[in-house]
Design a protein around this motif. Structure first.
Motif, short mmCIF file in Angstrom:
data_model
loop_
_atom_site.label_atom_id
_atom_site.label_comp_id
_atom_site.label_asym_id
_atom_site.label_seq_id
_atom_site.Cartn_x
_atom_site.Cartn_y
_atom_site.Cartn_z
N PHE A 231 0.84 -1.21 0.00
CA PHE A 231 0.00 0.00 0.00
C PHE A 231 0.88 1.25 0.00
O PHE A 231 0.63 2.20 -0.76
N LEU A 232 1.89 1.27 0.85
CA LEU A 232 2.78 2.44 0.92
C LEU A 232 3.45 2.70 -0.43
O LEU A 232 3.55 3.85 -0.88
N PHE A 256 -7.15 -4.87 -0.96
CA PHE A 256 -6.66 -3.85 -0.05
C PHE A 256 -7.79 -3.34 0.86
O PHE A 256 -7.65 -3.28 2.07
N PHE A 257 -8.91 -2.96 0.22
CA PHE A 257 -10.04 -2.36 0.94
C PHE A 257 -11.35 -3.02 0.50
O PHE A 257 -12.06 -2.48 -0.36
N ARG A 292 5.21 16.92 3.37
CA ARG A 292 5.01 15.73 4.19
C ARG A 292 3.60 15.18 4.01
O ARG A 292 2.63 15.94 3.85
N VAL A 293 3.50 13.87 4.06
CA VAL A 293 2.19 13.20 4.03
C VAL A 293 2.21 12.07 5.05
O VAL A 293 3.28 11.61 5.45
N THR A 294 1.02 11.65 5.46
CA THR A 294 0.93 10.50 6.35
C THR A 294 -0.08 9.51 5.77
O THR A 294 -1.14 9.92 5.29
N PRO A 295 0.25 8.23 5.79
CA PRO A 295 -0.72 7.25 5.29
C PRO A 295 -2.02 7.26 6.09
O PRO A 295 -3.06 6.85 5.59
N ILE A 341 -5.17 -5.37 5.41
CA ILE A 341 -3.95 -4.58 5.59
C ILE A 341 -3.70 -4.40 7.08
O ILE A 341 -4.58 -3.93 7.80
N ALA A 342 -2.52 -4.74 7.52
CA ALA A 342 -2.16 -4.57 8.93
C ALA A 342 -1.73 -3.12 9.16
O ALA A 342 -0.55 -2.78 9.04
#
Length: 446
Positions: A231-232, A256-257, A292-295, A341-342
């Motif tokens: 996913f990342l 994934f989803f 910057r981004v965050t999942p 997804i963990a």
């Protein structure tokens, strides 16, 4: 792979140069060569230079075993169970060194039987793959032709074992070997084909593309932790929107989803697709501008509408309070998602903050607005609110988003005044009518 011997390109026939290679990767190559081992820069490092791109990864392939590599480098650690790798650490930079892989049917021919282990499951997926071989065998074991290119600092030549240079020139993603077998060995190759196609602006060849939908269910056997890593790579590389389209096209999004894929297929949540598309586009823009981004933000966006539907269903079926309904729905949605997804707990915590803030942002009276403004994840929650207002086009939501936008740009005194005026109607109420004084009667004469 039909090609038995490599095409060899001399120094004047290719653009690969030591000046384009990491100094630390060169140190590793030189030391391996000096110790009597063959060593090559391989895969993405060579491929990207040939495409005119700046390489980010400098992987090395060698005939030295992991233990022999470790003996040469004090800054080396061995990792991996499925395939043993050596990581040579230079501060933050890691140079990955892999021993040439061999064929499974040549397991018994290994000269070092203590080093060999190979195991497959009933679907043909490789569980362990520590079979070592020659450079020719290693090239055949690589996934795509464009990754079977080797550069030697010993003679400055590029060795092309699978017509990879021709596929680079035609911008084609092509698996080495039989696609059915290669996908069964490692189903993640389906995701890699998509990722390389979008990343490098290439087209997946027909024979590589054909089995993807048929074998898609094999992705259900991939551990959730590995799916998180994939996913990342797919969604935090600056190509999230394009990869999302491709996952939908090849019917892979459900691995994934699953809740999201089902909602999109059934068109049961009106805003979900456009909301996700916009969130992915914004993420791509931020990455491509080095922001910057965050999942966690993407996870929050992908699961927001399924969460809202779950809350509504709980409210209809139970007597839960809004807060209890939210946390119950959160637990159910996350338990279901974790099977695919963990998601690490640190990202789950940020997702929860973003979702909780959507309610907090509506409560601005007294000191509540200042408390919300001081929340560590306020900016993420505010950005999420802006996204909702943009997609849903609901007047109250748009008004709320504008209020918080103005609130941030004003000084403290103006902010206090903004809070004071909350709740005042935009149109004036009609003034209260004065009560007429009661008529008083004159006292009667005695």
């Amino acid at each position: 792979m039909k090609q038995t011997s490599p095409h060899v390109y001399t120094r004047d026939q290719h653009p690969v140069s030591r000046s384009l290679i990491s100094a630390n990767a060169l140190k590793v190559l030189y030391r391996l060569n000096k110790a009597g081992f063959d060593a090559y820069l391989v895969g993405g490092g060579v491929r990207d230079i040939l495409l005119g791109l700046a390489p980010k990864d400098f992987d090395i392939a060698t005939n030295a075993t992991p233990e022999e590599i470790k003996a040469l480098f004090r800054n080396c650690r061995l990792i991996g169970r499925r395939f043993r790798l050596a990581h040579i650490l230079f501060g933050r930079e890691i140079i990955e060194v892999a021993t040439f892989r061999g064929h499974h049917d040549s397991d018994e021919k290994q000269q070092k039987p203590c080093q060999k282990t190979s195991k497959q499951n009933e679907h043909g997926m490789l569980l362990r793959d520590n079979i070592y071989g020659s450079i020719e065998e290693d090239a055949e074991r690589r996934d795509f032709t464009i990754n079977a290119l080797y550069y030697s600092t010993a003679d400055f030549k590029v060795y092309d074992f699978a017509n990879g240079l021709a596929d680079i020139n035609s911008r084609t993603i092509r698996l080495i070997g039989d696609p059915q077998t290669r996908y069964r060995e490692d189903p993640v190759r389906m995701l890699r084909a998509i990722r390389f196609a979008t990343k490098l602006d290439m087209t997946i060849s027909p024979e590589t593309e054909q089995p993807i939908k048929e074998l898609a269910s094999l992705l259900g056997n991939i551990p959730p932790a590995r799916m998180f890593e994939e996913f990342l790579k797919l969604f935090l590389s600056g190509k999230a929107q394009a990869n999302y389209h491709q996952l939908n096209h090849y019917e892979l999004l459900k691995y994934f989803f699953p809740i999201v894929a089902q909602a999109i297929e059934q068109q049961s949540l009106p805003f979900i697709n456009s909301f996700i598309e916009t969130a992915l586009k914004n993420t791509d823009d931020r990455i491509n501008h080095n922001k910057r981004v965050t999942p966690a933000f993407l996870f929050a966006a992908l699961l927001w509408y399924p969460l809202q539907r779950q809350i509504e269903q709980l409210r209809e079926q139970t007597q839960l309070t809004p807060q209890d309904a939210f946390f119950n729905a959160l637990g159910e949605i996350m338990a279901e998602q974790q099977r695919s997804i963990a998601i690490p707990k640190r990202f789950q915590a940020v997702m929860k903050d973003i979702w909780v803030l959507q309610d907090k942002l509506t409560k601005r009276e007294g000191k509540k607005a200042f408390k919300t403004f001081e929340h560590p994840k306020f900016r993420a929650g505010y950005d999420f609110l802006l996204l909702r207002a943009e997609i849903e086009q609901e007047p109250k939501l748009q008004e709320l988003a504008k209020w918080w936008t103005d609130f941030q740009t004003n000084n403290h005194e103006t902010q206090k005044q903004m809070i004071k005026t909350l709740g005042r109607p935009s149109a004036r109420r009609s003034p209260r009518k004065r009560r007429k004084p009661r008529a008083t009667t004159a006292p009667s004469k005695p």
